[in-house]
Scaffold this motif. Structure first.
Motif, PDB file in Angstrom:
ATOM      1  N   ALA A  38       0.894  -0.840   0.008  1.00  0.00           N
ATOM      2  CA  ALA A  38      -0.464   0.059  -0.329  1.00  0.00           C
ATOM      3  C   ALA A  38       0.773   1.598   0.001  1.00  0.00           C
ATOM      4  CB  ALA A  38      -0.901  -0.167   0.627  1.00  0.00           C
ATOM      5  N   MET A  39       2.368   1.005   0.572  1.00  0.00           N
ATOM      6  CA  MET A  39       2.645   2.010   0.279  1.00  0.00           C
ATOM      7  C   MET A  39       3.444   3.008  -0.477  1.00  0.00           C
ATOM      8  SD  MET A  39       4.764   2.250   4.443  1.00  0.00           S
ATOM      9  CE  MET A  39       4.038   2.257   6.099  1.00  0.00           C
ATOM     10  N   VAL A  40       3.538   1.780  -0.728  1.00  0.00           N
ATOM     11  CA  VAL A  40       4.747   1.852  -2.205  1.00  0.00           C
ATOM     12  C   VAL A  40       3.520   2.355  -3.263  1.00  0.00           C
ATOM     13  CG1 VAL A  40       6.131   0.493  -4.375  1.00  0.00           C
ATOM     14  CG2 VAL A  40       6.496   0.552  -1.461  1.00  0.00           C
ATOM     15  N   GLY A  41       2.896   1.813  -3.643  1.00  0.00           N
ATOM     16  CA  GLY A  41       1.572   1.602  -4.087  1.00  0.00           C
ATOM     17  C   GLY A  41       0.642   3.667  -4.309  1.00  0.00           C
ATOM     18  N   THR A  42       1.133   4.077  -3.172  1.00  0.00           N
ATOM     19  CA  THR A  42       0.376   5.264  -3.662  1.00  0.00           C
ATOM     20  C   THR A  42       1.708   6.018  -4.134  1.00  0.00           C
ATOM     21  OG1 THR A  42       0.270   4.680  -0.599  1.00  0.00           O
ATOM     22  CG2 THR A  42      -1.155   4.840  -1.370  1.00  0.00           C
ATOM     23  N   VAL A  43       2.697   6.131  -3.744  1.00  0.00           N
ATOM     24  CA  VAL A  43       3.735   6.326  -4.472  1.00  0.00           C
ATOM     25  C   VAL A  43       5.083   6.470  -5.601  1.00  0.00           C
ATOM     26  CG1 VAL A  43       4.388   7.674  -1.462  1.00  0.00           C
ATOM     27  CG2 VAL A  43       5.552   6.057  -2.440  1.00  0.00           C
ATOM     28  N   TYR A  44       5.091   4.763  -6.145  1.00  0.00           N
ATOM     29  CA  TYR A  44       5.059   4.970  -6.913  1.00  0.00           C
ATOM     30  C   TYR A  44       4.410   4.429  -7.763  1.00  0.00           C
ATOM     31  CZ  TYR A  44       8.323   2.846  -9.583  1.00  0.00           C
ATOM     32  OH  TYR A  44       9.180   2.021 -11.435  1.00  0.00           O
ATOM     33  N   PHE A  45       4.260   4.911  -8.991  1.00  0.00           N
ATOM     34  CA  PHE A  45       3.423   4.153 -10.518  1.00  0.00           C
ATOM     35  C   PHE A  45       4.785   4.005 -11.133  1.00  0.00           C
ATOM     36  CE2 PHE A  45       1.729   7.575  -7.928  1.00  0.00           C
ATOM     37  CZ  PHE A  45       0.224   6.897  -7.667  1.00  0.00           C
ATOM     38  N   PRO A  46       4.270   2.641 -11.540  1.00  0.00           N
ATOM     39  CA  PRO A  46       4.867   2.049 -12.778  1.00  0.00           C
ATOM     40  C   PRO A  46       4.709   3.000 -14.462  1.00  0.00           C
ATOM     41  CG  PRO A  46       4.038   0.261 -12.155  1.00  0.00           C
ATOM     42  CD  PRO A  46       3.147   1.635 -11.420  1.00  0.00           C
ATOM     43  N   GLY A  47       5.923   3.088 -14.177  1.00  0.00           N
ATOM     44  CA  GLY A  47       5.232   4.040 -15.650  1.00  0.00           C
ATOM     45  C   GLY A  47       5.598   5.042 -15.585  1.00  0.00           C
ATOM     46  N   THR A  48       5.338   5.725 -14.369  1.00  0.00           N
ATOM     47  CA  THR A  48       5.310   7.321 -14.744  1.00  0.00           C
ATOM     48  C   THR A  48       6.609   7.929 -13.679  1.00  0.00           C
ATOM     49  OG1 THR A  48       3.164   7.475 -12.837  1.00  0.00           O
ATOM     50  CG2 THR A  48       2.904   7.656 -15.731  1.00  0.00           C
ATOM     51  N   GLY A  49       6.713   6.900 -12.765  1.00  0.00           N
ATOM     52  CA  GLY A  49       7.417   7.684 -11.936  1.00  0.00           C
ATOM     53  C   GLY A  49       6.779   7.621 -10.342  1.00  0.00           C
ATOM     54  N   LEU A 253      -6.955   4.380  -5.280  1.00  0.00           N
ATOM     55  CA  LEU A 253      -5.689   5.035  -4.840  1.00  0.00           C
ATOM     56  C   LEU A 253      -6.198   5.659  -3.722  1.00  0.00           C
ATOM     57  CD1 LEU A 253      -2.779   5.767  -5.052  1.00  0.00           C
ATOM     58  CD2 LEU A 253      -3.778   7.685  -6.995  1.00  0.00           C
ATOM     59  N   ASN A 254      -7.074   6.798  -3.450  1.00  0.00           N
ATOM     60  CA  ASN A 254      -7.023   8.118  -2.391  1.00  0.00           C
ATOM     61  C   ASN A 254      -7.787   6.702  -1.268  1.00  0.00           C
ATOM     62  OD1 ASN A 254      -6.615  10.644  -3.215  1.00  0.00           O
ATOM     63  ND2 ASN A 254      -8.201  10.104  -4.234  1.00  0.00           N
ATOM     64  N   ALA A 255      -8.723   5.869  -0.979  1.00  0.00           N
ATOM     65  CA  ALA A 255      -8.946   4.996  -0.175  1.00  0.00           C
ATOM     66  C   ALA A 255      -7.376   4.303   0.753  1.00  0.00           C
ATOM     67  CB  ALA A 255      -9.229   3.895  -0.912  1.00  0.00           C
ATOM     68  N   THR A 256      -6.543   3.997  -0.787  1.00  0.00           N
ATOM     69  CA  THR A 256      -5.526   3.532   0.254  1.00  0.00           C
ATOM     70  C   THR A 256      -4.367   4.539   0.970  1.00  0.00           C
ATOM     71  OG1 THR A 256      -5.632   2.423  -2.009  1.00  0.00           O
ATOM     72  CG2 THR A 256      -2.976   1.750  -0.534  1.00  0.00           C
ATOM     73  N   THR A 257      -4.243   5.687   0.451  1.00  0.00           N
ATOM     74  CA  THR A 257      -4.142   6.953   0.885  1.00  0.00           C
ATOM     75  C   THR A 257      -4.388   7.162   2.372  1.00  0.00           C
ATOM     76  OG1 THR A 257      -3.609   8.190  -1.712  1.00  0.00           O
ATOM     77  CG2 THR A 257      -3.228   9.311   0.635  1.00  0.00           C
ATOM     78  N   GLN A 258      -5.464   6.913   2.525  1.00  0.00           N
ATOM     79  CA  GLN A 258      -6.230   7.289   3.294  1.00  0.00           C
ATOM     80  C   GLN A 258      -5.745   6.231   4.649  1.00  0.00           C
ATOM     81  OE1 GLN A 258     -10.602   7.363   2.567  1.00  0.00           O
ATOM     82  NE2 GLN A 258     -10.195   9.503   0.668  1.00  0.00           N
ATOM     83  N   ALA A 259      -5.716   5.213   4.363  1.00  0.00           N
ATOM     84  CA  ALA A 259      -5.767   4.022   4.795  1.00  0.00           C
ATOM     85  C   ALA A 259      -3.745   3.739   5.596  1.00  0.00           C
ATOM     86  CB  ALA A 259      -5.698   2.615   3.909  1.00  0.00           C
ATOM     87  N   VAL A 260      -2.916   4.446   4.399  1.00  0.00           N
ATOM     88  CA  VAL A 260      -1.709   4.204   4.772  1.00  0.00           C
ATOM     89  C   VAL A 260      -1.974   5.370   6.115  1.00  0.00           C
ATOM     90  CG1 VAL A 260       0.836   5.486   4.410  1.00  0.00           C
ATOM     91  CG2 VAL A 260      -0.634   3.666   2.351  1.00  0.00           C
ATOM     92  N   ILE A 261      -2.346   6.867   5.863  1.00  0.00           N
ATOM     93  CA  ILE A 261      -2.299   7.770   6.842  1.00  0.00           C
ATOM     94  C   ILE A 261      -3.339   7.730   7.718  1.00  0.00           C
ATOM     95  CG2 ILE A 261      -3.283   9.727   7.021  1.00  0.00           C
ATOM     96  CD1 ILE A 261      -2.899  10.680   3.793  1.00  0.00           C
ATOM     97  N   THR A 262      -4.094   6.827   7.979  1.00  0.00           N
ATOM     98  CA  THR A 262      -5.019   5.557   8.936  1.00  0.00           C
ATOM     99  C   THR A 262      -3.526   4.970   9.914  1.00  0.00           C
ATOM    100  OG1 THR A 262      -6.831   5.594   7.930  1.00  0.00           O
ATOM    101  CG2 THR A 262      -6.734   5.181  10.122  1.00  0.00           C
ATOM    102  N   PHE A 263      -3.097   4.113   9.144  1.00  0.00           N
ATOM    103  CA  PHE A 263      -1.738   3.553   9.711  1.00  0.00           C
ATOM    104  C   PHE A 263      -0.757   4.015  10.132  1.00  0.00           C
ATOM    105  CE2 PHE A 263       2.419   0.667   9.401  1.00  0.00           C
ATOM    106  CZ  PHE A 263       1.648  -0.180   9.877  1.00  0.00           C
ATOM    107  N   ALA A 264      -0.284   4.773   9.811  1.00  0.00           N
ATOM    108  CA  ALA A 264       0.475   5.928  10.633  1.00  0.00           C
ATOM    109  C   ALA A 264       0.479   6.167  12.045  1.00  0.00           C
ATOM    110  CB  ALA A 264       1.394   6.817   9.683  1.00  0.00           C
TER     111      ALA A 264
END
Lengths: 285, 379
Positions: A38-49, A253-264
């Motif tokens: 989840a952490m990697v998936g919200t900041v790194y996008f294959p192809g675009t960086g 994407l935004n749901a995972t971002t919310q989850a990562v923030i909650t997790f932090a």
């Protein structure tokens, strides 16, 4: 395995590792790996960086921030309320025995066996508009209750009741460390109840209170059912907000971002818990 | 018999039994994202009747709520179509055949006109929107009210009347959050229709554009925000269709938007009193629609799925839709007993406007949360 345990320090270490291998493997597979993904998936996008656009969006979006803020203060208030409500019951159960104490204990632990959906609907029937409490008040010619249903107070009341048993059990285990002899000694020297509580009992159970708070925060942060059924439509707590973003807005994407923030936030409280445990061990050793 | 013989005999018997059951049952995987009344209807009414009529077929009712979960299932079926794999899906009780995008062009959904269903001719022609969906039941959102507090002749008949009534009776109306149930969603949609010239045909699955949405929805939010202070608790919104019905039943509010089928069921079960009033707006009805069943062309049990589709149109099942579910029949009323028609004359609609799923739905639901829900003044 038992033979291995006896075959010296080296073998003992190996079999010990084997014993914890399964839970550790499960932890890595079912918890750490998805978190990392989840952490990697919200900041790194294959192809675009790399991009932190979804985080920038969350922390600049007033609506998302309001939801996070609500989650924080509901969590804080509910955790404190749980300890405040459970503490007198725990003190009573620690220093009293008999059939009334057993009854109190049974009643206090009862919520543990009730699914939260049932708690929510029971709450609506009892404290909701024209519910049982209102019926009683009207029969007594008293004004009706300001119903907490669909207001921020609704989930807080529900969550306090729902989480009481765990809080109580944790506090009771902490109070087990307070010896009755020391309480009696203080009383013989003329200490009043308040002095007894603040000077003798509280210092001994400090670490259990921290553990209790940390446990409560972890559970409350991801609370879903009660805020969803009893709370107002907006602001939402993070649990319902994540679910809605993921399934209604079809926006992983935004749901995972919310989850990562909650997790932090939860990880920060996890750290406090681990430190409290470590400190407690050092204290007793 | 010693222990080893016993175990071997048991294992052999188990093996025989398992292959026997495996051979006997064709498991038909049916999906639904509708409320519990629909999944209960399939489990308790359709399943036993269908399995009795088709020995050897097992109907497996899979609940996939909310509706967005079904999108994932349908996308999997589309992916399976191009990969020539088993979609693990035979029948969806209600789905928009226009989705997923490109599905119809790829030949994902079965064309019911060409499927040789014995009862297809009986289907209500007005209900057929596309040949790829089979309308087998309908329901519509209407206004349910407490007739002891609001005399029947004073019930609102137009949207303007309704808005005036809500403002004149503060605290007596509530609708649910639009993403949590169709009754509140279609009330919001009715406002969208109201501010855009009462023409439901302006909104289609494939004509979403942001500029129109900002303009039209902005006006709708203004109307809803204007009503908010007059709602229950000065702007509270329930978490679903059932929660609204509960507030009406407890006498906490006087009027709610409600699904016709759920409100009729609630009256039949005694949850709502016999004299609950029902009214539909006359200038433009609240949205509703016929549930379109779809069958993927690549379903592993497509023949059995088509049998189920045909079975849903039999007089037995259509009568059950009306009596057990409180829904509208998918077949023309001429195929059903006259007495049934007369009994439900009150709620038989003259028109059923619809609101498209997909982008428009997302825009309305998320926009509502951001623009209407937060503006709560509890002072």
């Amino acid at each position: 395995m038992i033979a291995a345990l006896r075959s010296g320090a080296m073998g003992g270490r190996l079999s010990g590792l084997l014993l914890v291998a399964l839970p550790v493997a499960l932890l890595i597979w079912l918890v750490l790996w998805p978190v990392l993904q989840a952490m990697v998936g919200t900041v790194y996008f294959p192809g675009t960086g790399f991009s932190i656009a979804s985080y920038t969006y969350f922390f600049t979006d007033a609506y998302s921030l309001r939801n996070l803020w609500l989650t924080l203060w509901v969590t804080a208030l509910t955790s404190v309320l749980r300890v405040v409500v459970a503490m007198p019951i725990a003190l009573y159960l620690r220093f009293r025995t008999g059939s009334i104490a057993a009854l109190v204990q049974a009643l206090a632990l009862f919520p543990m066996f009730v699914p939260s959906v049932l708690v929510a609907y029971a709450f609506i029937r009892v404290l909701g508009p024209n519910g049982i409490v209102d019926t009683v008040l009207v029969a007594l010619h008293l004004p009706k209750l300001m119903s907490p249903y669909l207001t921020p107070a609704g989930p807080i009341i529900g969550l306090v009741w729902d989480g009481l048993p765990l809080t109580l059990l944790l506090l009771l285990s902490g109070l087990g460390r307070v010896s009755i002899a020391s309480v009696d000694a203080a009383r013989d020297l003329g200490a009043g109840s308040w002095t007894l509580f603040t000077r003798i009992i509280l210092p001994r159970i400090q670490s259990s209170i921290i553990v209790t708070l940390a446990f409560n925060v972890l559970g409350l942060f991801s609370a879903f059912t009660l805020p969803f059924l009893l709370g107002p439509a907006s602001p939402e707590m993070m649990g319902p907000y994540m679910q809605r973003t993921f399934s209604d807005n079809a926006d992983p994407l935004n749901a995972t971002t919310q989850a990562v923030i909650t997790f932090a936030f939860c990880a920060a409280f996890g750290l406090i818990y681990v430190r409290a445990i470590a400190k407690g061990r050092k204290g007793t050793a | 018999m010693n222990r080893r013989e016993f175990l071997m005999a048991g294992a052999a018997a188990g093996l025989v039994a398992s292959t026997r059951f495996a051979a006997a049952a064709t498991r038909l995987d049916m999906y639904t994202a509708s409320d519990a009344n629909i999944s209960d209807f399939f489990n308790n009414v359709v399943k036993p009747a269908f399995e009795a009529a088709n020995p050897g077929t097992e109907l497996n009712v899979v609940i996939a709520r909310p509706s967005a979960a079904l999108d994932a299932v349908a996308q999997r079926a589309l992916a399976a179509l191009s990969a020539k794999a088993d979609p693990q899906l035979d029948f969806i009780e209600q789905y928009e055949p226009m989705l997923p995008a490109g599905g119809i062009e790829a030949g994902l959904w079965t064309d019911f006109q060409k499927a040789d269903l014995a009862n297809y001719g009986a289907v209500n022609k007005l209900a057929i929107q596309t040949a790829y969906g089979l309308p087998y039941r309908g329901s519509q959102v209407l206004l349910a009210y407490d007739a002891t507090k609001l005399p029947r002749e004073k019930a609102p008949k137009t949207f303007a009347d309704l808005a005036a009534w809500i403002k004149a009776n503060p605290g007596q109306f509530i609708y649910n959050r639009p993403d949590k149930g169709g009754s509140g969603f279609n009330f919001v949609n009715r406002v969208v229709h109201e501010v855009s010239g009462r023409d439901p045909l302006k909104f289609k699955v494939d004509n979403f554009d942001q500029a129109t949405a900002d303009d039209v929805l902005g006006k709708a939010w203004a109307v809803l925000n204007d009503l908010a202070p007059s709602l229950y608790e000065k702007g509270a919104y329930t978490a679903g269709n059932t929660a609204s019905l509960q507030l009406l039943a407890q006498g906490a509010v006087t009027m709610i938007p409600a699904w016709s089928d759920q409100v009729l069921q609630a009256i039949a079960k005694g949850v709502l009193p016999e004299n609950t009033g029902l009214v539909q707006l006359g200038d433009l009805a609240l949205c509703g629609g016929f549930s379109q069943a779809v069958v993927p062309t690549n379903a592993a049990h497509r023949d059995a799925a088509l049998k189920l589709a045909d079975f849903m149109l039999t007089q037995e099942m259509q009568t059950a839709v009306i009596e057990k579910l409180g829904g509208f029949p998918g077949v023309d009323w001429s195929n059903l007993p006259k007495a049934l028609h007369d009994k439900y004359a009150d709620v038989i609609p003259s028109s059923i406007p619809t609101f498209p799923s997909g982008e428009w739905t997302k825009a309305v639901q998320d926009g509502w949360y951001r623009n209407v829900a937060p503006n709560i003044s509890r002072t």
